[in-house]
Design an enzyme around this catalytic site. Structure first.
Site, short mmCIF file in Angstrom:
data_model
loop_
_atom_site.label_atom_id
_atom_site.label_comp_id
_atom_site.label_asym_id
_atom_site.label_seq_id
_atom_site.Cartn_x
_atom_site.Cartn_y
_atom_site.Cartn_z
N LYS A 86 60.18 38.86 -10.48
CA LYS A 86 60.46 39.91 -9.49
C LYS A 86 60.27 39.36 -8.07
O LYS A 86 61.11 39.56 -7.18
CB LYS A 86 59.51 41.09 -9.72
N LYS A 111 69.46 49.16 6.64
CA LYS A 111 70.68 48.45 6.24
C LYS A 111 71.87 49.41 6.31
O LYS A 111 71.68 50.61 6.51
CB LYS A 111 70.53 47.81 4.87
N CYS A 128 61.33 46.01 0.08
CA CYS A 128 61.31 45.01 -1.00
C CYS A 128 61.44 43.60 -0.45
O CYS A 128 60.52 42.80 -0.54
CB CYS A 128 62.42 45.31 -1.98
N ASP A 131 51.29 62.32 -10.85
CA ASP A 131 51.22 61.90 -9.46
C ASP A 131 49.97 62.48 -8.82
O ASP A 131 49.60 63.63 -9.11
CB ASP A 131 52.47 62.33 -8.69
#
Ligand code: SAJ
Length: 402
Positions: free
Chosen positions: A201, A317, A255, A30
């Site tokens: 996807k 959500k 997403c 990373d």
């Protein structure tokens, strides 16, 4: 087998941990030194139930280590973000930077996989980049695309049990990638080519966006027609081949609200429905904010005082603490900006504090409010009884009858 995961974020880190648990020797890379240090210390920098103890296990056993730069391995996985630049143009520069970083490490027989959500053609583009820098590896390494489809909060289970789609730039690459993932995936590994896997996807998340847009459009029509949209959808879904999703205050998260733009950016003339769905879902949040503002104004006209308003939910959500791309947060901000003197209480039972909003307990806010705005269908809100002495704007179906 040694594997290198480029990117230790919401997907890269859990995947690296699961692979390490299944006998792969994993190097996690990373660019953020804090992420590297935390990971090596056995501390999760993301929120995912049950994952921290697994991380500690694989760090202690030496199966996983985090570093700042890639090392020589046998397989390399690009699991970095693909954000936007300009007006919803996907930015693949992180995938490219990660790829450039591993190019010097590549050797004959190695596997290179992109997992990052990517525009169609990215894998082939990265293959061209690799071979332009290392022409001697042409036909000697394996290159594939394999998207993830896990649900945050259930990642440990879904990384192992979900089916996956794997598309190589040639058959041998698909075989090699399937062999890698079968070390820890119990779901079926479906083979295809790289472009189809990339589009798959984007299709999955666009499909959900379009379906939610249909429900959101219905909710706006029903409001005008004086029909309860929740009852309507429940009844329509009694048809054996109809399965409509539910309206809400918009579509959020990293997403569903994002991936459709990867299609509309590259195929603007062809993706009319996908583009409209994005517009409808964004418009739904604007529409909810306007409705709250109008209701507050009407209250003031009727009662000659400003209303107390409870804004119920900030997350994107139900039953999570994730506020990324949250439509509820957008609505609350818009309403607050439009009426700076109003008494607005913000409620989010899944977090303890927020750097912008002062949070109020959900029961207290509900009791005190003249106007209750249900933005997110968190479970605790479902325990609050309907009260006729309050104006309740139920955008997320808390009071829907099943
Ligand atoms: N929403 C509605 N109505 C519905 C369902 C959802 O308004 O009937 C809203 C939610 O409130 C939320 C948004 O849609 O704001 C997105 O929520 P989600 O549960 O559809 O999706 P995410 O973003 O949590 O995770 C999705 C998952 N995809 C699907 O459920 C099809 C996950 O499997 C993917 O891996 C993930 O996106 C991803 O990384 O792409």
């Amino acid at each position: 087998m040694k594997a290198c995961f480029m990117g230790l974020g919401y997907i890269g880190l859990p995947t690296a941990i699961i692979a390490a648990k299944h006998g792969v020797q994993v190097t996690g890379v990373d660019v953020n030194p804090d992420v590297v240090a935390k990971t090596n210390a056995g501390k999760l920098h993301i929120i995912e139930p049950g994952l921290e103890s697994m991380l500690q296990e694989v760090i202690a056993s030496g199966a996983l280590k985090a570093v700042g730069k890639p090392e020589i391995c046998d397989a390399y996985f690009m699991v970095v973000p693909t954000p936007f630049k300009g007006d919803h143009e996907p930015d693949t520069s992180y995938v490219e930077a990660a790829t450039r970083a591993v190019i010097p490490c590549l050797k004959e027989g190695d596997l290179y996989v992109i997992e990052s959500t990517s525009p169609v053609g990215t894998t082939e583009q990265m293959a061209r980049l690799i071979f332009s820098e290392r022409p001697e590896l042409k036909g000697k390494i394996y290159i594939a695309y394999c998207p993830e489809r896990v649900l945050p909060g259930n990642v440990i289970y879904e990384l192992v049990h979900n089916d996956r789609v794997i598309g190589g730039i040639d058959e041998a690459s698909t075989d090699k990638a399937i062999a890698f993932y079968s070390q820890f995936v119990q779901g079926t590994l479906h083979r295809t080519n790289a472009k189809t896997a990339e589009m798959c996807k984007l299709t999955e998340n666009s499909s959900r966006d379009v379906q939610i847009a249909f429900a959101n459009e219905l909710s706006i029509i029903c409001e005008k027609a004086g029909i309860n949209v929740w009852e309507l959808i429940t009844l329509a879904n009694k048809h054996p081949r109809v399965n409509i999703l539910w309206p809400g205050c918009g579509v959020g998260g990293h997403c569903i609200a994002v991936d459709p733009y990867f299609i509309t950016a590259d195929f603007p003339a062809e993706s009319k429905l996908i583009a409209s769905a994005r517009e409808i879902n964004n418009y739904k949040s604007f529409w909810c904010a306007e409705k709250v503002q109008r209701t507050m104004l009407q209250f003031e006209l009727d009662h000659h005082r400003k209303p107390k308003v409870a804004m119920m939910g900030l997350a994107f959500k139900p039953n999570i603490d994730d506020l990324r791309e949250s439509p509820a947060k957008y609505i609350i901000t818009k309403v607050m900006q439009s009426c700076n003197n109003a008494d607005i209480m913000v409620v989010e039972p899944n977090i303890t504090s927020h750097n912008v909003f002062k949070l109020t307990d959900y029961r207290e806010a509900y009791d005190r409010a003249d106007i209750v705005v249900m933005l997110v269908a968190h479970d605790p809100f479902k325990t609050l009884p309907w009260r006729n002495d309050k104006i309740i704007l139920d955008f997320c179906g808390i009071y829907r009858k099943n």
